[in-house]
Design an enzyme around this catalytic site. Structure first.
Site, PDB file in Angstrom:
ATOM      1  N   ARG A  55      28.533  42.975  30.800  1.00  9.41           N
ATOM      2  CA  ARG A  55      29.570  42.399  29.936  1.00  9.41           C
ATOM      3  C   ARG A  55      28.876  41.719  28.761  1.00  9.41           C
ATOM      4  O   ARG A  55      28.074  40.808  28.953  1.00  9.41           O
ATOM      5  CB  ARG A  55      30.384  41.357  30.692  1.00  9.41           C
ATOM      6  N   GLU A 101      38.167  41.955  47.910  1.00 11.34           N
ATOM      7  CA  GLU A 101      36.883  41.253  47.761  1.00 11.34           C
ATOM      8  C   GLU A 101      36.342  40.735  49.085  1.00 11.34           C
ATOM      9  O   GLU A 101      37.101  40.186  49.884  1.00 11.34           O
ATOM     10  CB  GLU A 101      37.037  40.026  46.851  1.00 11.34           C
ATOM     11  N   ARG A 156      45.350  43.988  40.465  1.00 11.06           N
ATOM     12  CA  ARG A 156      45.363  44.449  39.069  1.00 11.06           C
ATOM     13  C   ARG A 156      44.206  45.417  38.855  1.00 11.06           C
ATOM     14  O   ARG A 156      43.352  45.579  39.728  1.00 11.06           O
ATOM     15  CB  ARG A 156      45.146  43.238  38.154  1.00 11.06           C
TER      16      ARG A 156
HETATM   17  C1  MV4 Z   1      32.733  31.640  48.852  1.00 14.64           C
HETATM   18  C2  MV4 Z   1      31.340  31.422  48.853  1.00 14.64           C
HETATM   19  C3  MV4 Z   1      30.770  30.950  50.021  1.00 14.64           C
HETATM   20  N1  MV4 Z   1      31.539  30.718  51.113  1.00 14.64           N
HETATM   21  N2  MV4 Z   1      33.458  31.381  49.971  1.00 14.64           N
HETATM   22  C4  MV4 Z   1      34.820  33.158  45.722  1.00 14.64           C
HETATM   23  C5  MV4 Z   1      35.235  33.790  44.477  1.00 14.64           C
HETATM   24  C6  MV4 Z   1      34.009  34.332  43.873  1.00 14.64           C
HETATM   25  N3  MV4 Z   1      34.049  34.283  42.442  1.00 14.64           N
HETATM   26  C7  MV4 Z   1      32.895  33.481  44.441  1.00 14.64           C
HETATM   27  N4  MV4 Z   1      33.386  32.946  45.627  1.00 14.64           N
HETATM   28  C8  MV4 Z   1      32.663  32.412  46.642  1.00 14.64           C
HETATM   29  N5  MV4 Z   1      33.365  32.130  47.780  1.00 14.64           N
HETATM   30  C9  MV4 Z   1      32.849  30.920  51.071  1.00 14.64           C
HETATM   31  N6  MV4 Z   1      33.587  30.673  52.153  1.00 14.64           N
HETATM   32  C10 MV4 Z   1      30.610  31.680  47.687  1.00 14.64           C
HETATM   33  C11 MV4 Z   1      31.266  32.186  46.571  1.00 14.64           C
HETATM   34  C12 MV4 Z   1      30.448  32.398  45.395  1.00 14.64           C
HETATM   35  C13 MV4 Z   1      29.660  33.552  45.248  1.00 14.64           C
HETATM   36  C14 MV4 Z   1      29.647  34.549  46.204  1.00 14.64           C
HETATM   37  C15 MV4 Z   1      28.878  35.685  46.046  1.00 14.64           C
HETATM   38  C16 MV4 Z   1      28.101  35.835  44.930  1.00 14.64           C
HETATM   39  C17 MV4 Z   1      28.096  34.883  43.959  1.00 14.64           C
HETATM   40  C18 MV4 Z   1      28.877  33.718  44.092  1.00 14.64           C
HETATM   41  C19 MV4 Z   1      28.876  32.736  43.108  1.00 14.64           C
HETATM   42  C20 MV4 Z   1      29.657  31.618  43.258  1.00 14.64           C
HETATM   43  C21 MV4 Z   1      30.432  31.448  44.406  1.00 14.64           C
END
Ligand code: MV4
Length: 444
Positions: A338, A275, A292
């Site tokens: 989904r 990812e 997975r």
């Molecule tokens: C982040 C981020 C911004 N900065 N990490 C991690 C797991 C995934 N489900 C979402 N995550 C994120 N990690 C940093 N350092 C923003 C997210 C994020 C996100 C990223 C892309 C598209 C949609 C998102 C929705 C919530 C959080």
């Protein structure tokens, strides 16, 4: 090749694995809880075996019960599906010790990638770009403050044992760090039995793009292109597509190369997903690796023609991939929606009896679902009732086909997220392919 496999999962993914087994001439045993006795995968299985009560802890997560089930049915291998025990390194180790093949990567690879701080360090050392932040886990608030001062705010505190959005917090200013640290630590300790935290710069308006990889036991590794999973709500993905829209050929090639470097660093075997966050400038950063098969794997199957579950089983049996990177072609565009048994406005689960179920069909439409008319969606598990996947020659055709497919789907008795998807698919921000999630989430 195996003669018999035990499927240690439920719902649509149990059926998906069962279908792969059928096509490969392998007998499939479905291990199930008392709540799933009347489910479609249990009905279609060659054999089934009850492993405990409805509560997952006592059935689908009950390792002694599952190992015993494999043993008494003479199953040579266990497919864990996704969720549940699929990323449990101890379970993979116990399978190994019991002479049962775990259909997935090695316990070592699962363990490294399960510790998200260690995964980050591994990726960095493999030469994959990571978000500026801490080196491995932080030793305490003082170190967190020093790292945050160094990279600048806003930052994200993340639980090393979390992942997929669980146990993370955005911190916008220095004054808010101490309290966020304490909250994150106590939540992580409760939820994951580990309070280890790490820190990253917050990447604003990012897209979530992930690369599918496959590795065999002979060290051959390939990627199968990428998926954009930016449409999420509370870290639950709602729609996924491949290829990712609006990224340059250069970014795409960089993502693929970085994903393979990470997979190579842990000698990755089986299907896995690396990812990344991609920012508005097209810069990309490794965030996690999932060890997975994923819910959204069908979009990759639709554009590559490769059956990922079949590949997982072949690889686990020691077979060679048998093709190289240049033989893998991504063709057209695929989208998955989904369909959850949830209120489309509030996303509150809506379990209950399906009084009517008419899945969509027609050209280039795939439905992965364990639904049957008259079936009662149990309240004990996740609310995914169907995945509708379409293929088109391009993204526009795929969007139109998905609108057509959702429009002909009939679900009665439970609320579903179909109205949400129909709204999304006609939203100009989605159609343009330029959306980033936080924005889209606000609009919808
Ligand atoms: C982040 C981020 C911004 N900065 N990490 C991690 C797991 C995934 N489900 C979402 N995550 C994120 N990690 C940093 N350092 C923003 C997210 C994020 C996100 C990223 C892309 C598209 C949609 C998102 C929705 C919530 C959080």
């Amino acid at each position: 090749m195996f003669h018999k496999i035990l499927i240690a999962n439920r719902g649509e993914i149990a059926l998906r694995v069962l279908r792969a087994c059928r096509e490969m001439g392998i007998r499939a045993v479905v291990a199930h809880s008392t709540a799933d006795t009347d489910s479609l995968p249990v009905r279609l299985a060659d054999e089934s075996i009850c492993i405990g009560p409805a509560e997952s802890r006592q059935s689908y997560l009950n390792i002694p019960s599952i190992i015993s089930a494999a043993s008494v049915t003479d199953s040579e291998a266990i497919h864990p599906g996704y969720g549940l025990l699929s990323e449990n390194a101890a379970f993979a180790e116990i399978c190994r010790a019991c002479g049962i093949t775990f259909i997935g990567p090695s316990p070592e690879a699962i363990r490294i990638m399960g510790d998200k701080a260690q995964a980050r360090e591994t990726a960095r050392q493999a030469g994959a770009p990571v978000v500026p932040g801490s080196e491995g886990a932080l030793r305490g608030l003082d170190e967190a403050q020093a790292v945050a001062d160094g990279i600048g705010y806003p930052v994200m505190i993340k639980a090393a044992a979390g992942g997929g959005g669980r146990g993370m917090r955005i911190v916008r200013e220095r004054e808010a760090l101490a309290q966020a640290w304490a909250m994150c630590q106590s939540e992580a300790t409760k939820a994951f039995a580990s309070g280890e935290l790490y820190l990253e710069k917050f990447v604003d308006e990012a897209r979530h793009v992930e690369v599918q990889v496959l590795g065999d036991r002979n060290g051959i590794r390939v990627h199968l292109g990428e998926r954009d999973c930016s449409v999420q709500r509370r870290h639950q993905k709602l729609l996924e597509e491949s290829p990712a829209p609006s990224i340059s050929a250069e970014t795409r090639a960089g993502l693929w190369k970085a994903a393979l470097a990470v997979a190579n660093a842990v000698n990755y075997v089986s299907a896995g997903t690396v990812e990344f966050l991609v920012d508005r400038q097209g810069r990309f950063y490794f965030i996690e690796m999932n060890t997975r098969i994923q819910v959204e794997h069908p979009v990759t199957e639709m554009v590559t023609g490769i059956d990922l579950v079949r590949e997982q089983i072949r690889i686990a049996a020691g077979e060679r991939l048998g093709y190289s990177q240049s033989a893998i072609r991504v063709s057209g565009h695929a989208i998955e929606c989904r369909v959850n048994a949830e209120d489309p406005e509030t996303f509150v689960p809506s379990p209950g009896r399906l009084t009517a179920w008419v899945p969509p069909g027609g050209p280039k439409v795939r439905v992965d679902s364990h639904m049957m008319a008259g079936y009662t969606v149990p309240p004990h598990y996740d609310s995914l009732i169907a995945k509708i996947i379409v293929h088109g020659r391009d993204r526009g055709e795929a969007i139109a086909r998905m609108q057509r497919a959702l429009g002909e789907t009939v679900v009665e008795g439970v609320k579903t997220t179909i109205p949400y998807h129909l709204k999304l698919l006609s939203d100009p921000a989605f159609v343009s392919g330029e959306f980033t999630l936080p924005r889209l989430e606000q609009r919808l």
